[in-house]
Design a protein around this motif. Structure first.
Motif, PDB file in Angstrom:
ATOM      1  N   PHE A  81      -9.697 -82.774-130.259  1.00 20.65           N
ATOM      2  CA  PHE A  81      -9.933 -81.347-130.062  1.00 20.65           C
ATOM      3  C   PHE A  81      -9.337 -80.942-128.718  1.00 20.65           C
ATOM      4  CE2 PHE A  81     -13.443 -83.123-132.536  1.00 20.65           C
ATOM      5  CZ  PHE A  81     -13.369 -82.357-133.691  1.00 20.65           C
ATOM      6  N   ALA A  82      -8.209 -80.271-128.762  1.00 19.73           N
ATOM      7  CA  ALA A  82      -7.506 -79.914-127.528  1.00 19.73           C
ATOM      8  C   ALA A  82      -8.098 -78.691-126.842  1.00 19.73           C
ATOM      9  CB  ALA A  82      -6.026 -79.669-127.831  1.00 19.73           C
ATOM     10  N   ASP A  83      -9.012 -77.989-127.513  1.00 19.44           N
ATOM     11  CA  ASP A  83      -9.534 -76.752-126.944  1.00 19.44           C
ATOM     12  C   ASP A  83     -10.902 -76.923-126.297  1.00 19.44           C
ATOM     13  OD1 ASP A  83     -10.840 -77.243-129.263  1.00 19.44           O
ATOM     14  OD2 ASP A  83     -10.459 -75.308-130.205  1.00 19.44           O
ATOM     15  N   GLY A  84     -11.298 -78.158-126.002  1.00 16.82           N
ATOM     16  CA  GLY A  84     -12.527 -78.409-125.250  1.00 16.82           C
ATOM     17  C   GLY A  84     -13.765 -77.876-125.916  1.00 16.82           C
ATOM     18  N   THR A  85     -14.531 -77.080-125.188  1.00 13.04           N
ATOM     19  CA  THR A  85     -15.829 -76.613-125.665  1.00 13.04           C
ATOM     20  C   THR A  85     -15.716 -75.614-126.812  1.00 13.04           C
ATOM     21  OG1 THR A  85     -15.808 -74.910-123.952  1.00 13.04           O
ATOM     22  CG2 THR A  85     -16.938 -76.970-123.440  1.00 13.04           C
ATOM     23  N   LEU A 159     -19.234 -86.739-125.851  1.00 15.51           N
ATOM     24  CA  LEU A 159     -18.339 -87.173-124.776  1.00 15.51           C
ATOM     25  C   LEU A 159     -17.216 -88.047-125.328  1.00 15.51           C
ATOM     26  CD1 LEU A 159     -20.865 -87.981-121.904  1.00 15.51           C
ATOM     27  CD2 LEU A 159     -19.505 -85.910-122.246  1.00 15.51           C
ATOM     28  N   PHE A 160     -17.552 -88.905-126.276  1.00 14.58           N
ATOM     29  CA  PHE A 160     -16.560 -89.755-126.919  1.00 14.58           C
ATOM     30  C   PHE A 160     -15.497 -88.904-127.611  1.00 14.58           C
ATOM     31  CE2 PHE A 160     -15.167 -91.877-130.856  1.00 14.58           C
ATOM     32  CZ  PHE A 160     -14.640 -93.050-130.351  1.00 14.58           C
ATOM     33  N   LEU A 161     -15.927 -87.859-128.321  1.00 14.88           N
ATOM     34  CA  LEU A 161     -14.970 -86.977-128.993  1.00 14.88           C
ATOM     35  C   LEU A 161     -14.144 -86.182-127.992  1.00 14.88           C
ATOM     36  CD1 LEU A 161     -17.207 -85.651-131.918  1.00 14.88           C
ATOM     37  CD2 LEU A 161     -15.385 -87.368-132.045  1.00 14.88           C
ATOM     38  N   TYR A 162     -14.749 -85.803-126.876  1.00 20.10           N
ATOM     39  CA  TYR A 162     -14.022 -84.998-125.902  1.00 20.10           C
ATOM     40  C   TYR A 162     -12.816 -85.755-125.356  1.00 20.10           C
ATOM     41  CZ  TYR A 162     -13.163 -81.405-122.446  1.00 20.10           C
ATOM     42  OH  TYR A 162     -12.570 -80.390-121.731  1.00 20.10           O
ATOM     43  N   LYS A 226     -11.608 -84.763-113.762  1.00 20.65           N
ATOM     44  CA  LYS A 226     -11.774 -83.663-112.804  1.00 20.65           C
ATOM     45  C   LYS A 226     -11.360 -82.331-113.437  1.00 20.65           C
ATOM     46  CE  LYS A 226      -9.991 -82.019-108.337  1.00 20.65           C
ATOM     47  NZ  LYS A 226      -9.073 -82.332-107.209  1.00 20.65           N
ATOM     48  N   LYS A 227     -10.245 -82.344-114.135  1.00 16.20           N
ATOM     49  CA  LYS A 227      -9.738 -81.130-114.765  1.00 16.20           C
ATOM     50  C   LYS A 227     -10.703 -80.607-115.818  1.00 16.20           C
ATOM     51  CE  LYS A 227      -5.863 -79.477-117.591  1.00 16.20           C
ATOM     52  NZ  LYS A 227      -4.569 -79.856-118.220  1.00 16.20           N
ATOM     53  N   HIS A 228     -11.344 -81.502-116.560  1.00 19.86           N
ATOM     54  CA  HIS A 228     -12.187 -81.104-117.687  1.00 19.86           C
ATOM     55  C   HIS A 228     -13.678 -81.152-117.363  1.00 19.86           C
ATOM     56  CE1 HIS A 228      -8.898 -81.023-120.678  1.00 19.86           C
ATOM     57  NE2 HIS A 228      -8.370 -81.979-119.929  1.00 19.86           N
ATOM     58  N   LEU A 229     -14.022 -81.344-116.098  1.00 21.22           N
ATOM     59  CA  LEU A 229     -15.427 -81.543-115.739  1.00 21.22           C
ATOM     60  C   LEU A 229     -16.292 -80.353-116.119  1.00 21.22           C
ATOM     61  CD1 LEU A 229     -17.525 -83.349-114.429  1.00 21.22           C
ATOM     62  CD2 LEU A 229     -16.933 -82.355-112.218  1.00 21.22           C
ATOM     63  N   GLY A 230     -15.810 -79.138-115.918  1.00 24.68           N
ATOM     64  CA  GLY A 230     -16.600 -77.960-116.261  1.00 24.68           C
ATOM     65  C   GLY A 230     -16.991 -77.938-117.729  1.00 24.68           C
ATOM     66  N   ASN A 231     -16.020 -78.239-118.609  1.00 27.45           N
ATOM     67  CA  ASN A 231     -16.301 -78.276-120.041  1.00 27.45           C
ATOM     68  C   ASN A 231     -17.269 -79.392-120.393  1.00 27.45           C
ATOM     69  OD1 ASN A 231     -14.637 -76.108-120.579  1.00 27.45           O
ATOM     70  ND2 ASN A 231     -12.860 -77.376-121.084  1.00 27.45           N
ATOM     71  N   ILE A 232     -17.086 -80.550-119.761  1.00 24.94           N
ATOM     72  CA  ILE A 232     -17.953 -81.700-120.053  1.00 24.94           C
ATOM     73  C   ILE A 232     -19.398 -81.386-119.683  1.00 24.94           C
ATOM     74  CG2 ILE A 232     -18.456 -84.072-119.337  1.00 24.94           C
ATOM     75  CD1 ILE A 232     -15.395 -84.467-119.076  1.00 24.94           C
ATOM     76  N   VAL A 293     -31.532 -79.933-112.543  1.00 25.09           N
ATOM     77  CA  VAL A 293     -30.643 -79.488-111.464  1.00 25.09           C
ATOM     78  C   VAL A 293     -29.618 -78.518-112.042  1.00 25.09           C
ATOM     79  CG1 VAL A 293     -28.908 -80.244-109.801  1.00 25.09           C
ATOM     80  CG2 VAL A 293     -30.950 -81.629-110.182  1.00 25.09           C
ATOM     81  N   PRO A 294     -29.311 -77.434-111.335  1.00 23.44           N
ATOM     82  CA  PRO A 294     -28.271 -76.524-111.824  1.00 23.44           C
ATOM     83  C   PRO A 294     -26.955 -77.248-112.075  1.00 23.44           C
ATOM     84  CG  PRO A 294     -29.462 -75.535-109.995  1.00 23.44           C
ATOM     85  CD  PRO A 294     -29.932 -76.964-110.085  1.00 23.44           C
ATOM     86  N   ALA A 295     -26.319 -76.906-113.166  1.00 23.74           N
ATOM     87  CA  ALA A 295     -25.047 -77.556-113.511  1.00 23.74           C
ATOM     88  C   ALA A 295     -24.004 -77.330-112.427  1.00 23.74           C
ATOM     89  CB  ALA A 295     -24.552 -77.041-114.854  1.00 23.74           C
ATOM     90  N   THR A 296     -24.056 -76.190-111.758  1.00 22.05           N
ATOM     91  CA  THR A 296     -23.093 -75.919-110.675  1.00 22.05           C
ATOM     92  C   THR A 296     -23.255 -76.910-109.534  1.00 22.05           C
ATOM     93  OG1 THR A 296     -24.667 -74.299-109.789  1.00 22.05           O
ATOM     94  CG2 THR A 296     -22.899 -73.467-111.205  1.00 22.05           C
ATOM     95  N   GLN A 297     -24.495 -77.311-109.245  1.00 22.63           N
ATOM     96  CA  GLN A 297     -24.728 -78.284-108.179  1.00 22.63           C
ATOM     97  C   GLN A 297     -24.176 -79.654-108.567  1.00 22.63           C
ATOM     98  OE1 GLN A 297     -28.824 -78.578-106.970  1.00 22.63           O
ATOM     99  NE2 GLN A 297     -28.437 -80.244-105.514  1.00 22.63           N
TER     100      GLN A 297
END
Length: 606
Positions: A81-85, A159-162, A226-232, A293-297
């Motif tokens: 899946f190339a489009d992440g979330t 996570l495995f699929l990501y 690092k690039k995909h951390l937000g989606n993960i 914990v907030p995801a942003t933190q």
């Protein structure tokens, strides 16, 4: 004495605060980080270290776990899946709806949700089991027949699929193709990088100059995360119990699932759980649920650690290019591990057998300190790795015999020609190989993918004195052997950076044929372990199929009959000498034409 008393008072105050004031618990770690006094064990930069003056503690960096990227990528288009979330978030909801009573997803649910065959759904579970970080996960401990029903934790599965969208680092091309034209056939199956760079040429040159190093690959994997951390994090997070509908948080349980992708710890040392490394979850009381914990933190904390790790990787690379490398490298070659330092000071995560040509190598468990081994670019050699390991890779080898001991998680063989691989393992993946023979004791169906030609499989055909002990250590079951049931996938692996001919993406890979019973022979491993104990392995622990047993008995009877006939033949002494001379000539020719002459050198060296 006054210092000790002060420290005791500090600890008493800290324990009292933690036990009797739970309302301040969310700020507990911040209070500790601001304290001017440090107890004997403290959290520094998120890592628990000792302040003892006996030995300085080196910083430990966040790393990408190699295993999911090296052994967990499947060339199944519906898993990528190339489009992440955008796709995976609805898919996660669908999986939850299809399995409302359990957080674990079984094979039929995966098959229905992803619209893949039940066979491929089982392969997903089996592959995920091979790369999970926890040895206690039910999917890891399940027997081969129970994996379908046990299923995978939904967060691990997502996570495995990501990461199935991950692409490997492109290798730098070798420019001196003409120099190897007389060694490596121009019609080789290796269309890209390896078609110009043979194993023998890699031996003559420093192969690491032309291939991405382990550090390069790790940095590439970490940059991808690092690039995909937000989606993960978005896939793991859950809504906060607050008025802000857009606020999402991570519980300590969801946070721990990031251990599938990240780890703290290096150089073969014990890995630190992520929740113990993060200041916002460190020292959480198991009896008192940690505050989410907030995801942003979490996002900010991981990015800071990734930046520090990438900076350290650059410093190491610069040091390696400009001067000698110290003994703290994550990976050490087998040659480096035997000279230069006492073995007690060498901590290896992955051991390398690299660039071996026209010789033999013997390594046992005491000489391999890590949990994985890579045999890379070895040519015309016999290599014994007689140790219990979790992972093994054989890459870019030709005209070699490679004996791997007991491999508890997975073996991967890629881009090899005319190689014999003998191994007892749970799983094996074979990709882009030509004219290779695999003697297998394998608990799961062998996976074959890519552009293969003239592969053969056969039952396991050897043993050494510690084999069963090693198999027990890593969980290989001698009662299950699926050597003759290969699972074949597509011709092109989308994760492979090598070039491919156009129009072959949907072509099924060539399968393997079984070695004929009358061509099957046992492989003898000399006893390098000294005196055998009463519990040592005395024979092949894997039961041979009846047709192979019958052929073995027949060959044995023919050999006995031939010996008897030679003893009873009535010949003059001169004729006997001629017969003996002819037999020696034929035997010598057979040794050289088959390459078995190296076995005699090996025995002579023993």
């Amino acid at each position: 004495m006054w210092v000790q008393s002060l420290l005791l008072c500090y600890l008493f105050f800290e324990i009292t605060l933690f036990l009797y004031l739970p309302s301040v618990r969310p700020f507990y770690s911040q209070v500790r980080s601001l304290s001017p006094l440090l107890p004997p064990f403290v959290m520094i930069d998120g890592i628990q270290t000792s302040t003892s003056s006996s030995s300085p503690t080196e910083p430990i960096f966040l790393r990408a776990r190699r295993e999911p990227f090296e052994y967990g990528l499947l060339p199944i288009s519906k898993l990528i899946f190339a489009d992440g979330t955008a796709t995976l978030a609805p898919l996660k909801e669908k999986l939850v709806q299809n399995s409302p009573s359990s957080p674990r997803i079984d094979a039929p649910t995966i098959s229905d949700s992803l619209q893949i065959s039940l066979e491929n759904a089982r392969l997903v579970l089996d592959t995920l089991a091979a790369v999970l970080p926890s040895d206690t996960d039910p999917l890891v401990t399940a027997g081969p027949d129970d994996i379908d029903a046990v299923g995978a934790d939904i967060n691990d599965l997502i996570l495995f699929l990501y990461i199935q969208s991950y692409k490997r680092l492109l290798p730098r091309s070798h420019k001196d193709a003409v120099a190897v034209a007389d060694v490596w056939p121009s019609t080789s199956a290796f269309d890209g990088y390896l078609s110009a760079l043979s194993p023998l040429q890699l031996v003559r040159s420093n192969c690491r100059r032309f291939m991405p190093s382990q550090a390069d690959e790790e940095a590439h994997q970490l940059s991808y995360l690092k690039k995909h951390l937000g989606n993960i994090l978005a896939l793991l997070a859950e809504p906060a119990e607050s008025d802000n509908e857009e606020s999402v948080v991570l519980t300590v349980e969801r946070f721990e699932h990031l251990g599938f992708l990240f780890q703290f710890g290096e150089k073969g040392s014990e890995r630190i759980p992520l929740s113990q490394a993060a200041s916002f979850f460190a020292n959480s009381d198991p009896d008192m649920p940690a505050v989410p914990v907030p995801a942003t933190q979490v996002h900010e904390w991981i990015l800071e650690n990734i930046a520090a790790s990438l900076e350290q990787t650059v410093e190491k690379t610069t040091t390696k290019d400009n001067g000698p490398v110290n003994g703290s490298d994550v990976d050490v070659t087998m040659a480096d591990a035997s000279v230069g330092q006492p073995k007690s000071q060498i901590r290896i995560q992955t051991a390398f057998v690299e660039g071996i040509s026209k010789t033999f190598v013997i390594k046992n468990a005491s000489e391999i300190k890590g949990f994985s081994v890579k045999v890379i670019n070895c040519h015309d050699s016999v290599i014994y790795i007689l140790a219990p390991l979790r992972y093994a890779t054989v890459y870019g080898c030709s005209d070699a015999t490679i004996v791997l001991g007991a491999i508890g998680q997975s073996v991967k063989v890629e881009h090899c020609e005319r190689v014999q691989v003998i191994t007892a393992t749970k799983r094996i993946c074979i990709a882009n190989c030509r004219e290779c023979v695999f003697f297998l004791g394998v608990n799961q169906r062998p996976l074959i993918l890519g552009d293969n030609h003239k592969l053969q499989v056969a039952p396991y055909n050897t043993f050494y004195s510690k084999l069963e002990e090693h198999m027990a250590q890593v969980g290989v079951d001698a009662g299950i052997n699926q050597w003759d049931q290969p699972l074949v996938l597509g011709m092109v692996d989308p994760h492979d950076s090598l070039s491919h001919s156009p129009g072959v993406s949907d072509v099924q890979a060539e399968s393997a044929t079984c070695v004929e019973p009358d061509q099957f022979t046992n492989f003898l491993i000399p006893n390098w372990f000294g005196a055998e104990s009463t519990n040592s392995t005395k024979r092949n622990p894997f039961l041979l199929p009846e047709t192979y047993m019958t052929s073995q008995r027949k060959n044995h009877e023919v050999l006995i009959g031939l010996k008897q006939a030679l003893r009873e033949v009535q010949l003059e002494d001169s004729r006997k000498r001629e017969l003996a001379s002819a037999l020696h000539v034929y035997f010598k020719d057979w040794l050289y034409t088959t390459g078995n002459i190296r076995q005699l050198y090996c025995l002579q060296g023993d």
